[in-house]
Design a protein around this motif. Structure first.
Motif, PDB file in Angstrom:
ATOM      1  N   MET A 173       0.821  -1.207   0.000  1.00 45.18           N
ATOM      2  CA  MET A 173       0.000   0.000   0.000  1.00 45.18           C
ATOM      3  C   MET A 173       0.853   1.255   0.000  1.00 45.18           C
ATOM      4  SD  MET A 173      -2.846  -1.267   2.684  1.00 45.18           S
ATOM      5  CE  MET A 173      -3.587   0.320   3.009  1.00 45.18           C
ATOM      6  N   ASN A 174       1.940   1.230   0.774  1.00 39.95           N
ATOM      7  CA  ASN A 174       2.792   2.406   0.818  1.00 39.95           C
ATOM      8  C   ASN A 174       3.525   2.630  -0.500  1.00 39.95           C
ATOM      9  OD1 ASN A 174       2.067   3.251   3.385  1.00 39.95           O
ATOM     10  ND2 ASN A 174       3.580   1.934   4.378  1.00 39.95           N
ATOM     11  N   VAL A 175       3.889   1.532  -1.161  1.00 41.42           N
ATOM     12  CA  VAL A 175       4.490   1.669  -2.497  1.00 41.42           C
ATOM     13  C   VAL A 175       3.468   2.291  -3.440  1.00 41.42           C
ATOM     14  CG1 VAL A 175       5.280   0.401  -4.539  1.00 41.42           C
ATOM     15  CG2 VAL A 175       6.134  -0.225  -2.279  1.00 41.42           C
ATOM     16  N   LEU A 176       2.254   1.747  -3.410  1.00 39.48           N
ATOM     17  CA  LEU A 176       1.222   2.209  -4.342  1.00 39.48           C
ATOM     18  C   LEU A 176       0.826   3.663  -4.098  1.00 39.48           C
ATOM     19  CD1 LEU A 176      -0.983  -1.015  -4.350  1.00 39.48           C
ATOM     20  CD2 LEU A 176       0.550  -0.232  -6.160  1.00 39.48           C
ATOM     21  N   ARG A 177       0.931   4.099  -2.837  1.00 39.18           N
ATOM     22  CA  ARG A 177       0.559   5.477  -2.534  1.00 39.18           C
ATOM     23  C   ARG A 177       1.737   6.433  -2.580  1.00 39.18           C
ATOM     24  NH1 ARG A 177      -3.872   4.236   2.083  1.00 39.18           N
ATOM     25  NH2 ARG A 177      -2.128   3.549   3.337  1.00 39.18           N
ATOM     26  N   GLY A 178       2.939   5.872  -2.777  1.00 39.61           N
ATOM     27  CA  GLY A 178       4.126   6.725  -2.802  1.00 39.61           C
ATOM     28  C   GLY A 178       4.426   7.329  -1.447  1.00 39.61           C
ATOM     29  N   ASP A 179       4.022   6.655  -0.391  1.00 36.14           N
ATOM     30  CA  ASP A 179       4.258   7.189   0.951  1.00 36.14           C
ATOM     31  C   ASP A 179       5.628   6.698   1.449  1.00 36.14           C
ATOM     32  OD1 ASP A 179       4.209   7.922   3.619  1.00 36.14           O
ATOM     33  OD2 ASP A 179       2.045   7.599   3.801  1.00 36.14           O
ATOM     34  N   ILE A 180       6.659   7.447   1.079  1.00 36.89           N
ATOM     35  CA  ILE A 180       8.025   7.003   1.357  1.00 36.89           C
ATOM     36  C   ILE A 180       8.325   6.963   2.854  1.00 36.89           C
ATOM     37  CG2 ILE A 180      10.471   7.427   0.858  1.00 36.89           C
ATOM     38  CD1 ILE A 180       8.798   6.639  -1.552  1.00 36.89           C
ATOM     39  N   ALA A 181       7.811   7.945   3.592  1.00 32.71           N
ATOM     40  CA  ALA A 181       8.097   7.983   5.029  1.00 32.71           C
ATOM     41  C   ALA A 181       7.551   6.729   5.706  1.00 32.71           C
ATOM     42  CB  ALA A 181       7.484   9.231   5.651  1.00 32.71           C
TER      43      ALA A 181
ATOM     44  N   ALA B 200     -11.277  -0.207   1.571  1.00 32.47           N
ATOM     45  CA  ALA B 200     -11.168  -0.777   0.234  1.00 32.47           C
ATOM     46  C   ALA B 200      -9.729  -0.930  -0.227  1.00 32.47           C
ATOM     47  CB  ALA B 200     -11.928   0.094  -0.744  1.00 32.47           C
ATOM     48  N   TYR B 201      -8.919   0.056   0.065  1.00 30.34           N
ATOM     49  CA  TYR B 201      -7.558   0.027  -0.449  1.00 30.34           C
ATOM     50  C   TYR B 201      -6.810  -1.180   0.093  1.00 30.34           C
ATOM     51  CZ  TYR B 201      -3.891   2.436  -2.979  1.00 30.34           C
ATOM     52  OH  TYR B 201      -2.939   2.782  -3.896  1.00 30.34           O
ATOM     53  N   ARG B 202      -6.903  -1.379   1.399  1.00 27.32           N
ATOM     54  CA  ARG B 202      -6.258  -2.535   1.999  1.00 27.32           C
ATOM     55  C   ARG B 202      -6.856  -3.830   1.456  1.00 27.32           C
ATOM     56  NH1 ARG B 202      -2.739  -3.783   6.011  1.00 27.32           N
ATOM     57  NH2 ARG B 202      -2.475  -1.605   6.570  1.00 27.32           N
ATOM     58  N   GLY B 203      -8.165  -3.820   1.232  1.00 30.52           N
ATOM     59  CA  GLY B 203      -8.837  -4.998   0.700  1.00 30.52           C
ATOM     60  C   GLY B 203      -8.261  -5.431  -0.640  1.00 30.52           C
ATOM     61  N   HIS B 204      -8.002  -4.462  -1.505  1.00 34.29           N
ATOM     62  CA  HIS B 204      -7.430  -4.782  -2.812  1.00 34.29           C
ATOM     63  C   HIS B 204      -6.005  -5.313  -2.664  1.00 34.29           C
ATOM     64  CE1 HIS B 204     -10.793  -3.369  -5.044  1.00 34.29           C
ATOM     65  NE2 HIS B 204     -10.692  -2.130  -4.624  1.00 34.29           N
ATOM     66  N   ALA B 205      -5.218  -4.657  -1.809  1.00 35.11           N
ATOM     67  CA  ALA B 205      -3.839  -5.098  -1.596  1.00 35.11           C
ATOM     68  C   ALA B 205      -3.845  -6.520  -1.058  1.00 35.11           C
ATOM     69  CB  ALA B 205      -3.124  -4.152  -0.630  1.00 35.11           C
TER      70      ALA B 205
END
Lengths: 116, 343
Positions: B178-186, B240-245
């Motif tokens: 999820m963090n990769v997909l959202r670009g949340d580097i921190a 939903a986002y976690r569900g897809h991941a």
């Protein structure tokens, strides 16, 4: 000719919500020329038992990944695929879903963001 | 033809381990599972003798298995830890009230002290009331942010040295994705850490002893041990986002069971290019909790609820923090943007 088979099916971990919320099912599979196997059982469940959203239970000709299946208390991944069994009445098959957002909740009229 | 245990070779195997592909009998599986958690605890030096450890307990399978295994290992290997159960009551009728009953039974079964902190006492809002105001779209944001703080506050009341949570390997792999997909580097950088150092005043170090335990094994451990756990989904769970991941990972796992470990491994070994800007951790000027902004997320969300502007904490509204802190009214235009609740 294989005789009819009595099975105890148990659904849990959320999977029961696809079966009217009922966890325990005692069913009898009709007799047929070939022995029953899991693949056929899945088709039978889909036709005769599944109440809603089959895509949350089956994927292709197997169960959806994330749903664990135990046959007589043993992980079905131990069995060679396509294995048929001559079941006694004690056969218990348990399905447990470990998928969290299955898009299933207690209020099926309400659409979740998953679009299910 | 029954398959025999590949370890003891004389009992019937009950599962195929996704991590090793070994077929094990019940007893050998229990032993392997517990020893691996012990190995994780020892290698990462998660605890020190004499510490009081709060186990985040929701009544679900992960935290129930965690509580059970922690109790077993603490006795078997004489960790010298004082264990207790820590639960958060989000105020979700028909879900949390039922699962808390499970936690109360676990308290008896494992003979551990239990502390329950509620959103209502901490924030003045139950999740039921929040959902009434914000609808079903962003409610998980409120719940997640509030829960994190609630666990810390409960832990402080009990003077706990560390908190451990039941996050398993599947959860962590999902979070990496999820963090990769959202670009949340921190967050990508932090999310695979097995424990957090004390980040400041009021934040208690946390760790994840089940970090390398597959969900499949946790479910089967609970099932074969006949542990008492609660397995109903949250009635407000449209995450939903976690569900897809999760569904994606489960598909990968079906093809190659090591996928989950592989994703975690990738997350652990990522290095972030120098010069990538990272948020600077400070403290919330209202409640003192860690925050990279003037106000922490929980305070902004709460302010939004109390002002009848539920969208205040959804998305980025850092510009408004000054006004909120000074208790100034917002302009009509600012309010209009924050009031809209879309379903």
């Amino acid at each position: 000719m294989a005789a009819p088979i009595a099975l105890h099916l148990e659904f849990g971990g959320g999977a029961e919500l696809l079966f009217d919320g009922v966890k325990d099912h005692h069913v009898t599979l009709p007799s047929q020329s070939e022995p029953w196997d899991m693949k056929q059982l899945l088709v039978w469940i889909q036709r005769n038992m599944l109440k809603e959203r089959p895509e949350l239970f089956v994927q292709g000709d197997t169960v959806r990944p994330g749903i664990l299946v135990l046959i007589n208390d043993a992980d079905w991944e131990l069995m060679v695929s396509g294995v048929s069994w001559s079941t006694s009445f004690r056969t218990k098959i348990m399905w447990s879903s470990s998928l969290l957002c299955m898009g299933v909740n207690r209020r099926p009229h309400k659409k979740t963001e998953c679009g299910h | 033809m029954p398959v025999f245990c590949s370890s003891c070779e004389n009992k019937r195997a009950v599962l195929k381990r996704p991590k090793t592909a070994h077929s094990l009998c019940k007893e050998c599986f229990f032993w392997a599972f517990e020893e691996e958690v012990h190995h994780t605890i020892i290698t990462a030096r998660l605890f020190n003798r004499g510490e009081t450890v709060g186990i985040g307990a929701s009544g679900g399978k992960d935290s129930t298995v965690l509580a059970h295994v922690m109790k077993v290992l603490n006795e078997r290997f004489d960790y010298g830890l004082k264990l207790l159960l820590l639960s958060v009551d989000e105020g979700i009728t028909g879900y949390r009230d039922d699962s808390l009953e499970t936690v109360k039974r676990n308290q008896q079964q494992y003979d551990l002290p239990l502390k329950i902190v509620s959103y209502e006492e901490l924030y003045g809002w139950t999740m039921d009331a929040i959902v009434k105001q914000v609808g079903l779209k962003n409610n998980c944001t409120f719940c997640g942010v509030f829960r994190r703080q609630a666990l810390d506050r409960g832990a402080m009341m009990l003077k706990v040295d560390k908190i451990c949570t039941g996050h398993n390997a599947d959860d962590i792999a999902e979070t990496v994705l999820m963090n990769v997909l959202r670009g949340d580097i921190a967050r990508l950088r932090r999310c695979t850490a097995i424990s957090t150092a004390s980040e400041g005043e009021g934040v208690i170090p946390r760790c994840k002893p089940l970090k390398y335990a597959y969900e499949k094994e946790i479910v089967l451990y609970a099932y074969f041990k006949k542990l008492d756990y609660f397995s109903t989904e949250c009635i407000y769970s449209p995450n939903a986002y976690r569900g897809h991941a999760r569904a994606f990972l489960k598909d990968l796992e079906a093809v190659r069971p090591s996928s989950i470990m592989d994703v975690i491994h990738s997350g652990e070994n990522l290095s972030v290019r120098e010069g990538v800007r990272m948020p600077v951790q400070g403290t919330c000027s209202r409640c003192g909790y860690i925050s990279s902004q003037a106000l922490c997320k929980a305070c902004v969300l709460l302010e939004g609820l109390n002002r009848g502007l539920p969208r205040l904490g959804i998305g980025k509204h850092h510009r408004l923090h000054g006004k909120i802190l000074a208790q100034q009214p917002l302009t009509e235009r600012e309010e209009r943007k924050l009031r809209a609740v879309d379903f």
